[in-house]
Design a protein around this motif. Structure first.
Motif, PDB file in Angstrom:
ATOM      1  N   SER A  61       0.834  -1.188   0.000  1.00 35.31           N
ATOM      2  CA  SER A  61       0.000   0.000   0.000  1.00 35.31           C
ATOM      3  C   SER A  61       0.880   1.255   0.000  1.00 35.31           C
ATOM      4  O   SER A  61       1.975   1.249   0.561  1.00 35.31           O
ATOM      5  CB  SER A  61      -0.848  -0.042   1.260  1.00 35.31           C
ATOM      6  OG  SER A  61      -1.866   0.871   1.170  1.00 35.31           O
ATOM      7  N   VAL A 105       0.765   5.738   0.374  1.00 36.45           N
ATOM      8  CA  VAL A 105      -0.056   6.864   0.819  1.00 36.45           C
ATOM      9  C   VAL A 105       0.226   8.084  -0.063  1.00 36.45           C
ATOM     10  O   VAL A 105       1.387   8.440  -0.278  1.00 36.45           O
ATOM     11  CB  VAL A 105       0.264   7.238   2.281  1.00 36.45           C
ATOM     12  CG1 VAL A 105      -0.713   8.286   2.788  1.00 36.45           C
ATOM     13  CG2 VAL A 105       0.237   6.011   3.164  1.00 36.45           C
ATOM     14  N   CYS A 160      -4.176  12.785   2.009  1.00 35.85           N
ATOM     15  CA  CYS A 160      -4.510  12.070   3.250  1.00 35.85           C
ATOM     16  C   CYS A 160      -4.944  13.085   4.297  1.00 35.85           C
ATOM     17  O   CYS A 160      -4.275  14.091   4.516  1.00 35.85           O
ATOM     18  CB  CYS A 160      -3.299  11.286   3.756  1.00 35.85           C
ATOM     19  SG  CYS A 160      -3.579  10.489   5.345  1.00 35.85           S
ATOM     20  N   CYS A 167      -7.653   3.838   8.656  1.00 39.42           N
ATOM     21  CA  CYS A 167      -6.912   2.692   8.131  1.00 39.42           C
ATOM     22  C   CYS A 167      -6.123   1.970   9.220  1.00 39.42           C
ATOM     23  O   CYS A 167      -5.840   0.784   9.101  1.00 39.42           O
ATOM     24  CB  CYS A 167      -5.972   3.164   7.025  1.00 39.42           C
ATOM     25  SG  CYS A 167      -4.992   4.593   7.498  1.00 39.42           S
ATOM     26  N   ALA A 219      -1.182   9.146   7.235  1.00 39.43           N
ATOM     27  CA  ALA A 219      -0.931   7.711   7.389  1.00 39.43           C
ATOM     28  C   ALA A 219       0.460   7.368   6.863  1.00 39.43           C
ATOM     29  O   ALA A 219       0.956   8.019   5.949  1.00 39.43           O
ATOM     30  CB  ALA A 219      -1.985   6.919   6.642  1.00 39.43           C
ATOM     31  N   CYS A 254      -6.936  -1.423   3.603  1.00 35.80           N
ATOM     32  CA  CYS A 254      -6.877   0.003   3.905  1.00 35.80           C
ATOM     33  C   CYS A 254      -7.374   0.862   2.737  1.00 35.80           C
ATOM     34  O   CYS A 254      -8.002   1.901   2.936  1.00 35.80           O
ATOM     35  CB  CYS A 254      -5.450   0.404   4.264  1.00 35.80           C
ATOM     36  SG  CYS A 254      -4.257  -0.047   2.994  1.00 35.80           S
ATOM     37  N   THR A 255      -7.123   0.392   1.511  1.00 36.03           N
ATOM     38  CA  THR A 255      -7.493   1.214   0.355  1.00 36.03           C
ATOM     39  C   THR A 255      -9.000   1.350   0.256  1.00 36.03           C
ATOM     40  O   THR A 255      -9.516   2.344  -0.227  1.00 36.03           O
ATOM     41  CB  THR A 255      -6.949   0.595  -0.948  1.00 36.03           C
ATOM     42  OG1 THR A 255      -7.574  -0.661  -1.139  1.00 36.03           O
ATOM     43  CG2 THR A 255      -5.452   0.408  -0.900  1.00 36.03           C
ATOM     44  N   CYS A 294     -10.153   3.879   3.124  1.00 42.87           N
ATOM     45  CA  CYS A 294      -9.714   5.272   3.050  1.00 42.87           C
ATOM     46  C   CYS A 294     -10.790   6.161   2.432  1.00 42.87           C
ATOM     47  O   CYS A 294     -11.236   5.932   1.306  1.00 42.87           O
ATOM     48  CB  CYS A 294      -8.431   5.363   2.224  1.00 42.87           C
ATOM     49  SG  CYS A 294      -7.819   7.046   2.133  1.00 42.87           S
ATOM     50  N   ARG A 295     -11.195   7.164   3.198  1.00 45.54           N
ATOM     51  CA  ARG A 295     -12.305   8.022   2.739  1.00 45.54           C
ATOM     52  C   ARG A 295     -11.870   8.971   1.644  1.00 45.54           C
ATOM     53  O   ARG A 295     -12.649   9.379   0.810  1.00 45.54           O
ATOM     54  CB  ARG A 295     -12.864   8.811   3.920  1.00 45.54           C
ATOM     55  CG  ARG A 295     -13.333   7.912   5.048  1.00 45.54           C
ATOM     56  CD  ARG A 295     -14.065   8.679   6.073  1.00 45.54           C
ATOM     57  NE  ARG A 295     -13.186   9.636   6.741  1.00 45.54           N
ATOM     58  CZ  ARG A 295     -13.534  10.308   7.819  1.00 45.54           C
ATOM     59  NH1 ARG A 295     -14.736  10.160   8.329  1.00 45.54           N
ATOM     60  NH2 ARG A 295     -12.698  11.153   8.384  1.00 45.54           N
ATOM     61  N   SER A 296     -10.604   9.365   1.688  1.00 43.41           N
ATOM     62  CA  SER A 296     -10.169  10.348   0.705  1.00 43.41           C
ATOM     63  C   SER A 296      -9.384   9.705  -0.440  1.00 43.41           C
ATOM     64  O   SER A 296      -8.772  10.395  -1.234  1.00 43.41           O
ATOM     65  CB  SER A 296      -9.317  11.411   1.402  1.00 43.41           C
ATOM     66  OG  SER A 296      -8.319  10.778   2.154  1.00 43.41           O
ATOM     67  N   LEU A 321      -5.015   6.207  -0.016  1.00 42.05           N
ATOM     68  CA  LEU A 321      -4.278   4.946  -0.001  1.00 42.05           C
ATOM     69  C   LEU A 321      -4.547   4.190  -1.285  1.00 42.05           C
ATOM     70  O   LEU A 321      -5.687   4.114  -1.752  1.00 42.05           O
ATOM     71  CB  LEU A 321      -4.718   4.099   1.197  1.00 42.05           C
ATOM     72  CG  LEU A 321      -4.113   4.511   2.527  1.00 42.05           C
ATOM     73  CD1 LEU A 321      -4.971   4.021   3.673  1.00 42.05           C
ATOM     74  CD2 LEU A 321      -2.698   3.976   2.664  1.00 42.05           C
TER      75      LEU A 321
END
Lengths: 660, 190
Positions: free
Chosen positions: A578, A580, A585, A591, A619, A632-633, A636-638, A641
């Motif tokens: 992953s 960032v 972020c 995450c 992150a 995590c991807t 992730c809201r934004s 990731l």
């Protein structure tokens, strides 16, 4: 524009028998970017690989798509192949037209061909978006940690130490030895458990490469494969180990007596004690909860009688951080608590005992010096009833699984009762007799034939007291009649369950566990000693019910895996991890708890914002820990990731290829 | 002993088995692993021609008629010892209950006196809101044609106040009656 080559494999008739591979290759030639497409009987064979290498050079390809089997087996093969032709390994993409197509659509050949074309189309679209990735190297610390000093842990440590690696063994009890030290005889050979275990214990303690860290527990595990930073809590022993000679005077003079855990509460030990005479290290420990000095501040007799001044009441727990290249968990099992069975007396009848109690009763160094006496009044029992599957195979009150060892140890107990008590009668209530193992069935047959143990097929419904007898009521399901036995002693074959804190330890290390809290292996058949966390291996009953031979075999297997890992000073890491995008972020931290490998932390970065330097959280992915699962991807809201090699853009390119 | 022909037994009895499963709220006979814990603890097993475990075995083999004709289902007192002890969480008492219901429907009542007892019991509850013991005893004895059965206990029990001559009634019997109505509306034959 990228130049893509497509290589369609027949896999003999596995794919070719269903999918029209030539047509797939022909169709692929029209896909955007494809400059060369060909089919071949076996693409993974030497000529097949040569075909790919030749095409890369002659056609000046910069992307390769292999349409064949699942990447599980041959992705490494084809990566090596393109790499040897001078291409970055991650420019190669596989389309799975076997498991995902020909094997499941053998009845619809035309549609299977059509689907194969689509799968190739998607792979081509993704390959074009693929980025070159490089494997990184990380250093490997040549030191292993074994958690648990039972037979599995000891075996793993000895194998590793003999291979030249330094091993630390952490054991939470004051002595190594584990459950095997409590057992009297071992099936199917009836050789003495201690006689085969204690030499191994001595070997472990005297081996120059092995450090025993007893009366200690793992507190915290940081780091990743090759570089685990493990915090170990060395509990205050109240003894200066460097001075104490283990003479034992303190133990004989200590006035506080408490139930001995090692003897299953069948006898007493002192507050300053070693669990058993052959304990290693053979130096005592003060049980502070029961020591008069720690409770009232008075006493201190042990200190007065110790001629070497080894007693140190002021000792405190010590936290030590050490770096390890690999970890083997060998935390073993506990016995199921049968007090949930009201029908068997809630664990309150003293003469309804467990298999482990029986082991101590029959052990020559046990509380009765090896004479079978019932705990309530010390009488020698004449009629002994064994009940199998207590807590095992019982979804209502216990565990759904079979504990695997009970059939054999009950047969062993039965032979020992008939050998030791003249005119005794043994009754065994069973549901099935499972004796898979070398010499096991023969042992069971001997128990029935030579030792005349009566096997009754049925689960006991109730055990109750009548005078000094225990009435055992069950059904002989082969006769379809309710039966009753007046027993003097009842032995329950209780289930094997993991250590109470197994799930907590798993969380500390970052490995998986099942609903019963047994640690999960990476693959039940092909990776039975590995975990999903690289560098962490499993040995013994912490992974599932096991007998001694199996635990030892698994321990050696885990040691072999660790040897392989520690044999190199550095190792390559998978670049599919992953990443960032710090600029987008927001540092929400969602995450962090989602990552099953504890690979993500938040870090503070400073950046310029409208002329001011500001600090904010983002992150941070630890490349050594990340296993590329992608959890995590999704969280992730934004969309900061992204998983390398499976980026949003790459996945979308595949979707577009299929849908647009 | 006759051989049992198992060929195709599932198919030919499937409908009946599904009735049992439905009536018992979805009990799964295949859950049972025949350990016999139910039968060993059963306080009524002495009077049964098949143990409760064997009834479960009949159902596993789809031999529903054998289960329905067994006196076991009538001997069952519904104490639920089997159900609470079953390691596979099979509600055996409920299976017995459903088999009784189906046996009545299909006219397989092998223990007429027990069936009569159940009928009179429910009738008594419906009319007075609770069991009128004297009426129940007399009814069972007269219809069952054993008029003097247990008669010697009558006087001592009455004199000790353990048996009332006049039925006790509850405050609002309408509620109990409504329960019976509702049950009948849902197809119960009581």
């Amino acid at each position: 524009m990228k130049r893509v080559g497509v290589f369609v494999c027949h896999c003999g008739s596995n794919i070719g028998g269903v999918v029209d591979c030539a047509k797939v290759a022909e169709t692929a030639q029209d896909y955007p970017g494809v400059v060369y497409a060909v089919d071949n009987k076996y693409m993974c064979s030497e000529p097949g690989q040569e075909l790919i290498k030749k095409a890369i050079k002659e056609q000046n390809l910069d992307r390769v798509v292999v349409a064949s089997c699942s990447p599980r087996m041959h992705e490494p093969t084809f990566r090596r192949c393109v790499e040897s032709a001078g291409m970055n390994a991650y420019f190669m993409e596989m389309a799975n037209i076997r498991e995902h197509c020909s094997w499941v659509h053998s009845a619809e050949k035309d549609k299977a061909t059509e689907k194969s074309c689509d799968l190739v189309k998607m792979a081509v679209a993704k390959a074009i978006m693929n980025k070159p990735l490089q494997k990184a190297t990380i250093p490997v610390t040549d030191r292993a940690l074994v958690i648990g000093g039972g037979i599995a842990g000891i075996q793993a440590a000895l194998d590793l130490a003999n291979a030249g690696h330094v091993v630390d063994v952490v054991e939470k009890e004051p002595s190594i030895g584990g459950k095997m030290a409590q057992i009297d005889k071992t099936f199917p050979t009836l050789d003495c458990s201690a006689c085969i275990l204690t030499p191994k214990m001595v070997d472990a303690s005297s081996h120059p490469n092995i450090n025993l860290i007893t009366y200690s527990e793992v507190e915290k595990v940081d780091g990743f494969v090759g570089n685990f930073d493990v915090t170990i809590r060395k509990k205050a022993r109240s003894i200066d180990m460097s001075v104490c000679t283990g003479c034992g005077v303190c133990m004989s003079k200590c006035p506080s007596k408490v139930d001995s855990e090692f003897e299953m509460n069948l006898s007493k030990r002192r507050a300053i004690y070693t669990p058993f005479p052959q304990a290693i290290p053979n130096k005592p420990v003060i049980d502070r909860d029961n020591c008069t000095y720690f409770k009232t501040g008075k006493c201190g007799i042990c200190q007065k009688v110790c001629t070497l001044d080894a007693i140190d009441f002021t000792q405190e727990d010590e936290l030590v951080v050490t770096r390890y290249g690999a970890i083997i968990t060998a935390t073993g099992f506990e016995q199921f608590d049968h007090s949930v069975y009201g029908e068997y007396g809630y664990g309150k009848y003293p003469d309804v005992i467990t298999g482990m109690h029986f082991e101590r009763l029959i052990n020559a160094s046990g509380p009765t010096m090896g004479k079978i006496k019932r705990p309530s009044d010390g009488k020698v029992p004449k009629n002994v009833v064994f009940i199998k599957c207590v807590g095992s195979r019982d979804e209502a009150k216990g565990k759904a699984y079979c504990s695997k060892t009970c059939c054999m140890y009950t047969a062993k107990h039965a032979t020992l009762v008939t050998e030791k008590i003249e005119d005794s009668n043994v009754y065994i209530f069973y549901m099935d007799v499972r004796t898979g193992g070398k010499g096991y069935e023969e042992f069971y047959n001997r128990t029935r034939e030579k030792y005349a143990a009566q096997y009754i097929r049925g689960r006991v419904s109730k055990v109750f007291k009548q005078g000094d007898k225990l009435i055992v009521r069950g059904e002989d399901t082969l006769l379809s009649r309710a039966v009753e036995i007046e027993a003097d002693m009842v032995v329950l074959a209780t289930a094997m369950v993991p250590q109470e804190d197994a799930s907590k330890l798993a969380q500390k290390i970052g490995i998986g566990y099942d609903k019963d809290h047994f640690f999960t292996e990476a693959h039940p058949k092909l990776a039975p000693v590995e975990t999903h966390t690289q560098g962490v291996y499993l040995a013994g009953a912490c992974q599932g019910p096991k007998d001694i031979p199996e635990s030892v075999a698994q321990a050696s297997a885990a040691a072999a895996k660790v040897c392989g890992l520690l044999s190199k000073s550095e190792m390559l890491t998978e670049p599919i991890i992953s990443q960032v995008n710090e600029s987008i972020c927001v540092g929400c931290g969602l995450c962090v708890p989602i990552c099953p490998y504890k690979a993500i932390d938040l870090k503070t970065i400073s950046e310029r914002d409208h002329g001011n330097i500001i600090e904010r959280l983002v992150a941070d992915v630890n490349g050594g820990l990340c296993q590329g699962c992608g959890a995590c991807t999704v969280a992730c809201r934004s969309a900061a990731l992204d998983l390398k090699h499976f980026t949003d853009q790459q996945i979308l390119a595949e979707v577009n290829a299929l849908c647009l | 002993m006759n051989n049992i022909d198992l060929t195709g037994i599932r198919e030919s009895n499937n409908e009946k088995l599904q009735e049992v499963i439905k009536e018992s709220g979805g009990v799964r006979p295949e859950d049972c692993y025949q350990c016999g814990k139910c039968s060993a603890g059963c306080p009524a097993v002495f009077g049964m021609d098949n143990t409760p475990r064997q009834i479960m075995r009949f159902l596993q083999l789809s031999m529903v008629d054998e289960a329905l004709k067994s006196n076991t289902i009538w001997m069952c007192a519904g104490c639920q010892t089997c159900t609470v002890r079953c390691p596979k969480e099979v509600d055996i008492a409920r299976v017995m209950e459903s088999l009784r219901v189906l046996a009545r429907e299909k006219g397989y009542i092998t223990e007429k006196s027990i069936n009569l007892f159940h009928e009179l019991f429910l009738k008594s509850v419906e009319s007075t809101g609770r069991v009128y013991e004297m009426g129940l005893i007399l009814g069972a004895n007269i219809i069952g044609m054993k008029p003097l059965k247990d008669a010697e206990f009558g006087l001592p029990m009455i004199s000790r106040g353990k048996l009332a001559i006049i039925p006790h009634r509850i405050k609002d019997n309408g509620e109990v009656k409504r329960i019976f109505e509702n049950v009948r509306k849902r197809g119960a034959k009581v």
